[in-house]
Design a protein around this motif. Structure first.
Motif, mmCIF file in Angstrom:
data_model
loop_
_atom_site.group_PDB
_atom_site.id
_atom_site.type_symbol
_atom_site.label_atom_id
_atom_site.label_comp_id
_atom_site.label_asym_id
_atom_site.label_seq_id
_atom_site.Cartn_x
_atom_site.Cartn_y
_atom_site.Cartn_z
ATOM 1 N N ASP A 68 53.718 4.301 31.926
ATOM 2 C CA ASP A 68 52.712 3.887 30.929
ATOM 3 C C ASP A 68 52.148 2.509 31.263
ATOM 4 O O ASP A 68 50.984 2.218 31.000
ATOM 5 C CB ASP A 68 53.401 3.867 29.554
ATOM 6 C CG ASP A 68 52.480 3.486 28.414
ATOM 7 O OD1 ASP A 68 51.296 3.862 28.458
ATOM 8 O OD2 ASP A 68 52.961 2.825 27.472
ATOM 9 N N ASN A 69 52.981 1.658 31.850
ATOM 10 C CA ASN A 69 52.568 0.273 32.111
ATOM 11 C C ASN A 69 52.341 -0.015 33.593
ATOM 12 O O ASN A 69 52.428 -1.169 34.022
ATOM 13 C CB ASN A 69 53.606 -0.696 31.519
ATOM 14 C CG ASN A 69 53.538 -0.677 30.004
ATOM 15 O OD1 ASN A 69 52.579 -1.164 29.427
ATOM 16 N ND2 ASN A 69 54.525 -0.069 29.363
ATOM 17 N N PRO A 109 45.266 -0.817 39.801
ATOM 18 C CA PRO A 109 43.902 -0.961 39.248
ATOM 19 C C PRO A 109 43.358 0.296 38.553
ATOM 20 O O PRO A 109 42.415 0.208 37.787
ATOM 21 C CB PRO A 109 43.050 -1.302 40.482
ATOM 22 C CG PRO A 109 43.992 -1.595 41.580
ATOM 23 C CD PRO A 109 45.310 -1.008 41.255
ATOM 24 N N LYS A 110 43.987 1.458 38.823
ATOM 25 C CA LYS A 110 43.545 2.686 38.131
ATOM 26 C C LYS A 110 44.123 2.753 36.710
ATOM 27 O O LYS A 110 43.593 3.456 35.856
ATOM 28 C CB LYS A 110 44.012 3.930 38.901
ATOM 29 C CG LYS A 110 43.175 4.236 40.123
ATOM 30 C CD LYS A 110 43.684 5.523 40.747
ATOM 31 C CE LYS A 110 43.001 5.761 42.088
ATOM 32 N NZ LYS A 110 43.745 6.680 42.928
ATOM 33 N N CYS A 111 45.222 2.070 36.514
ATOM 34 C CA CYS A 111 45.927 2.155 35.222
ATOM 35 C C CYS A 111 45.761 0.899 34.372
ATOM 36 O O CYS A 111 45.886 0.966 33.145
ATOM 37 C CB CYS A 111 47.416 2.394 35.450
ATOM 38 S SG CYS A 111 47.790 3.909 36.340
ATOM 39 N N PHE A 112 45.508 -0.255 35.020
ATOM 40 C CA PHE A 112 45.468 -1.517 34.283
ATOM 41 C C PHE A 112 44.355 -2.398 34.833
ATOM 42 O O PHE A 112 44.204 -2.530 36.044
ATOM 43 C CB PHE A 112 46.820 -2.237 34.443
ATOM 44 C CG PHE A 112 46.956 -3.480 33.610
ATOM 45 C CD1 PHE A 112 47.306 -3.406 32.264
ATOM 46 C CD2 PHE A 112 46.720 -4.742 34.164
ATOM 47 C CE1 PHE A 112 47.425 -4.557 31.497
ATOM 48 C CE2 PHE A 112 46.836 -5.898 33.397
ATOM 49 C CZ PHE A 112 47.191 -5.797 32.049
ATOM 50 N N ASN A 113 43.560 -2.967 33.920
ATOM 51 C CA ASN A 113 42.501 -3.888 34.333
ATOM 52 C C ASN A 113 42.978 -5.310 34.076
ATOM 53 O O ASN A 113 43.147 -5.718 32.920
ATOM 54 C CB ASN A 113 41.211 -3.584 33.551
ATOM 55 C CG ASN A 113 40.060 -4.472 34.004
ATOM 56 O OD1 ASN A 113 40.204 -5.692 34.077
ATOM 57 N ND2 ASN A 113 38.933 -3.858 34.308
ATOM 58 N N ARG A 134 45.419 -1.967 29.369
ATOM 59 C CA ARG A 134 45.642 -0.653 29.952
ATOM 60 C C ARG A 134 44.315 0.089 29.950
ATOM 61 O O ARG A 134 43.596 0.086 28.944
ATOM 62 C CB ARG A 134 46.669 0.072 29.072
ATOM 63 C CG ARG A 134 47.163 1.394 29.603
ATOM 64 C CD ARG A 134 48.170 2.020 28.646
ATOM 65 N NE ARG A 134 49.393 1.235 28.527
ATOM 66 C CZ ARG A 134 49.772 0.584 27.439
ATOM 67 N NH1 ARG A 134 49.027 0.631 26.360
ATOM 68 N NH2 ARG A 134 50.892 -0.101 27.415
ATOM 69 N N ILE A 135 43.981 0.751 31.063
ATOM 70 C CA ILE A 135 42.711 1.491 31.084
ATOM 71 C C ILE A 135 42.928 2.983 31.317
ATOM 72 O O ILE A 135 41.977 3.746 31.302
ATOM 73 C CB ILE A 135 41.730 0.925 32.149
ATOM 74 C CG1 ILE A 135 42.416 0.780 33.507
ATOM 75 C CG2 ILE A 135 41.115 -0.405 31.697
ATOM 76 C CD1 ILE A 135 41.438 0.459 34.642
ATOM 77 N N ILE A 136 44.199 3.378 31.512
ATOM 78 C CA ILE A 136 44.447 4.815 31.676
ATOM 79 C C ILE A 136 44.534 5.446 30.288
ATOM 80 O O ILE A 136 45.179 4.902 29.387
ATOM 81 C CB ILE A 136 45.723 5.088 32.519
ATOM 82 C CG1 ILE A 136 45.846 6.580 32.806
ATOM 83 C CG2 ILE A 136 46.973 4.516 31.881
ATOM 84 C CD1 ILE A 136 46.908 6.928 33.849
ATOM 85 N N TYR A 137 43.805 6.560 30.089
ATOM 86 C CA TYR A 137 43.878 7.255 28.801
ATOM 87 C C TYR A 137 45.184 8.034 28.715
ATOM 88 O O TYR A 137 45.702 8.494 29.725
ATOM 89 C CB TYR A 137 42.693 8.206 28.627
ATOM 90 C CG TYR A 137 41.391 7.491 28.371
ATOM 91 C CD1 TYR A 137 41.230 6.696 27.247
ATOM 92 C CD2 TYR A 137 40.323 7.616 29.249
ATOM 93 C CE1 TYR A 137 40.044 6.029 27.000
ATOM 94 C CE2 TYR A 137 39.118 6.959 29.010
ATOM 95 C CZ TYR A 137 38.984 6.169 27.888
ATOM 96 O OH TYR A 137 37.821 5.501 27.651
ATOM 97 N N ASP A 158 50.663 12.094 32.825
ATOM 98 C CA ASP A 158 51.542 13.261 32.813
ATOM 99 C C ASP A 158 52.863 12.802 32.187
ATOM 100 O O ASP A 158 53.625 12.064 32.807
ATOM 101 C CB ASP A 158 51.739 13.758 34.248
ATOM 102 C CG ASP A 158 52.728 14.902 34.323
ATOM 103 O OD1 ASP A 158 53.222 15.346 33.262
ATOM 104 O OD2 ASP A 158 53.027 15.336 35.452
ATOM 105 N N THR A 159 53.106 13.232 30.953
ATOM 106 C CA THR A 159 54.292 12.717 30.246
ATOM 107 C C THR A 159 55.594 13.364 30.756
ATOM 108 O O THR A 159 56.673 12.979 30.331
ATOM 109 C CB THR A 159 54.167 12.933 28.724
ATOM 110 O OG1 THR A 159 53.846 14.303 28.489
ATOM 111 C CG2 THR A 159 53.107 12.028 28.127
#
Ligand SMILES: [Fe+2]
Ligand SMILES: [Zn+2]
Length: 422
Positions: free
Chosen positions: A65-66, A70-74, A80-83, A88-89
């Motif tokens: 989650d964290n 750069p695809k997941c966090f700006n 966080r920028i990943i929806y 995938d949980t």
């Protein structure tokens, strides 16, 4: 570690010749086994052993989650920028590797994440580390006070220092967070002074009495504060769900005659004490909802404000959060059970007697140029009645700040001072 080894070896009963050989062998082994960070997967957790001996456990889903890539966090937006629906949980760590700098995770779907050890340690799940973060970054712990130690906790700040120096601004806000009271002195005698001080934090809190309110004898007012009679112990604006956090009272003119003193008591202290000395009264005051009300008109605008809350409000952990207390602004509408109401009156009487005990109250008269700043969520205040004389009409300007903005400014200042991290 090597020194400990040497000290313990020299204390042993091994004969000298053998001892030196033993020390050399042990030292060589220590160098050989120089511990490195080791990461392993343990079910839903990643286990991270550090050379310092610290053992961190990190939930795998929290790591995914964290992810800081750069695809997941700006890093510019610090967010966080990943929806969530892109995550995938059911993802699992396929491989985890740690070195002196970082933890690297390769996920079962091929995604890769890296976390510096410094970043991970700052987000440690160890209870003592979490307490430290809460006490240094989230909110500074409160220190309770009463009349006995008030003089030792009261801090004074020069107005020009607070508005011109970040260090003094931080000092003032830290004092407010910890003790709930401080005095700013040598304030220029203008209506703009409080606005300027408030702007150093963020912006003032407006209420139905305006951005600023002038406390002076105003016949025919709908608010008891605007009369020269005694004001009993109370908090301001407890009929607001978002109750203004800090009250700043700038003394422009103080009465030279008798009266006009301010009284303060720390409801955090009183509440903690009541919890121990009279649990039954504490329970009634912290659970029975009271209706707080303000009905009237100010500046051409009418209002009908209501808010239901106990006298002592605790947070979800049972810790003191807010005090509500006022005789004039407590409604006759009391929506609680009859048993609760009977118990509440007895408890309120116990609390009020403690509140009004000289052991728990401080009394002083502010001088022109002083701003009395106090936590309106925590402290209870009062004012003695006074008399105006021609040419000496008591005049106090008031303005509020919200704690959200104060805590935010305080964190920015503490971050800039190197005391905390993001
Ligand atoms: Fe007040
Ligand atoms: Zn990522």
């Amino acid at each position: 570690m090597l020194r400990n080894l040497l000290v313990s070896a020299s204390r042993s009963l091994v004969p000298m010749s053998r001892q030196s050989r033993l020390v050399a062998t042990q030292a060589a082994a220590a160098v050989q086994q120089q511990p490195k960070p080791v990461a392993t997967v343990d079910g839903e957790l990643v286990s991270l052993h550090l050379p310092s001996g610290e053992h961190h456990k990190l939930p795998t889903m929290w790591l995914r989650d964290n992810c800081q890539c750069p695809k997941c966090f700006n890093s510019q937006q610090m967010s966080r920028i990943i929806y969530w629906d892109e995550l995938d949980t059911s993802v699992k760590p396929a491989d985890v590797q740690a070195d002196e700098e970082k933890l690297a995770v390769k996920w079962s779907d091929g995604h890769r994440s890296e976390f510096t050890l410094e970043w991970l340690k700052d987000r440690s799940f160890l209870p003592e580390d979490q307490r430290k973060w809460l006490d240094t970054t989230y909110r500074l712990p409160k220190v309770a006070w009463n009349a006995e130690n008030y003089n030792s906790i009261l801090k004074r700040f020069k107005y020009s220092d607070v508005v011109n120096s970040k260090e003094h601004l931080r000092g003032w806000l830290e004092a407010m967070a910890v003790y709930g009271v401080a005095i700013v002195y040598d304030t220029p005698p203008t209506e703009e002074s409080l606005l300027e001080l408030g702007d150093k934090v963020m912006f003032p809190r407006r209420t139905h009495y305006g951005v600023q309110f002038h406390i002076r004898d105003k016949p025919n007012t709908t608010n008891v504060a605007y009369l020269k009679e005694k004001l009993e112990m109370h908090t301001d604006l407890m009929y607001y769900e978002y109750k203004p956090g800090i009250n700043m009272l700038h003394c422009l003119v103080q009465t030279e005659g008798a009266g006009g003193e301010n009284l303060l008591a720390d409801a955090y202290y009183l509440s903690e004490k009541l919890k121990v000395t009279n649990p039954e009264a504490y329970k009634a005051l912290s659970t029975v909802p009271v209706t707080w009300a303000d009905i009237g008109e100010d500046g051409g605008k009418t209002f009908y404000s209501l808010y239901r809350a106990p006298v002592i409000c605790n947070d979800m952990f049972g810790e003191f959060m807010r005090i509500n207390y006022s005789q004039p602004q407590r409604s006759s509408h009391f929506n609680a059970t009859l048993d609760q109401i009977v118990a509440w009156y007895k408890a309120y009487d116990v609390f009020t007697k403690e509140l009004n005990s000289p052991k728990n109250q401080v009394r002083f008269k502010t001088r022109p140029g002083e701003i009395l700043t106090f936590d309106n969520i925590r402290l209870i205040h009062a004012r003695e009645g006074y008399d105006d004389k021609p040419g000496n009409e008591r005049h106090i300007i008031g303005q509020f700040l919200d704690w959200d903005e104060v805590f935010s400014r305080l964190r920015v200042l503490r971050k800039e001072a190197g005391l905390i991290k993001y």
